[in-house]
Design a protein around this motif. Structure first.
Motif: not given
Length: 167
Positions: A65-66, A73-76, A101-103, A105-108
């Motif tokens: 989880l991010a 705001v993110g998950a894998a 809203g968070h794409r 920005k380095g989350v992935a």
């Protein structure tokens, strides 16, 4: 991503048995399912209820989880597999999702760094994933991280990912 956002971005393994982690994972995956690249339909109530316990029961399943400021705001989600040609484990990334809203920005990228560190720690020989041909944003990211399609023999062409749904 602003310096403050970078400082507050946290990537952690999801605990499928933890209600907060389970809810966060389901929420991010539901947002992905609703996106055109995820099929454009929300997860059913049944899937939302069963997802975390079902993942917990799958040997080799893990997820990250991010969170920014504590908000998911993110998950894998990933699964261990095995390469017969290398006689070593591999990691398959089944889902990667970042809330709209968070794409960008380095989350992935941070999720991929965590996945690759986990894969290395588990002795994996490679990380695999599938991506829709029309998902250019994801394909550009994956290519920038060193991922790409493959072929064993140029005359046989590139590998394809196929499926057959079972009822």
């Amino acid at each position: 991503m602003s310096e403050a956002a970078v400082l507050s971005l946290a990537i952690a393994r999801a605990d499928f048995a933890d209600p907060a982690d389970a809810a966060a994972l389901v929420a991010v995956l539901d947002a992905y399912a609703r996106d055109p690249m995820g099929g454009g339909e929300p997860l059913s109530a049944d899937v939302r209820e069963r997802l975390a316990p079902a993942l917990a029961a799958v040997p080799g399943a893990f997820a990250f989880l991010a969170r920014i400021g504590g908000e998911a705001v993110g998950a894998a989600t990933c699964f261990m597999g095995f390469s017969t040609f290398a006689a070593r484990p591999l990691v398959n990334i089944h889902d990667v999702s970042v809330l709209p809203g968070h794409r960008g920005k380095g989350v992935a990228r941070a999720l991929f760094a965590a996945i690759e560190a986990e894969a290395t720690a588990r002795g994996a020989c490679k990380v695999t994933l599938e991506v829709l041909a029309g998902n250019h944003r994801a394909k550009n990211l994956y290519a920038s991280l060193g991922y790409g399609d493959y072929q064993l023999d140029p005359e046989a062409g590139n590998a394809l990912f196929w499926q057959k749904r079972l009822t």
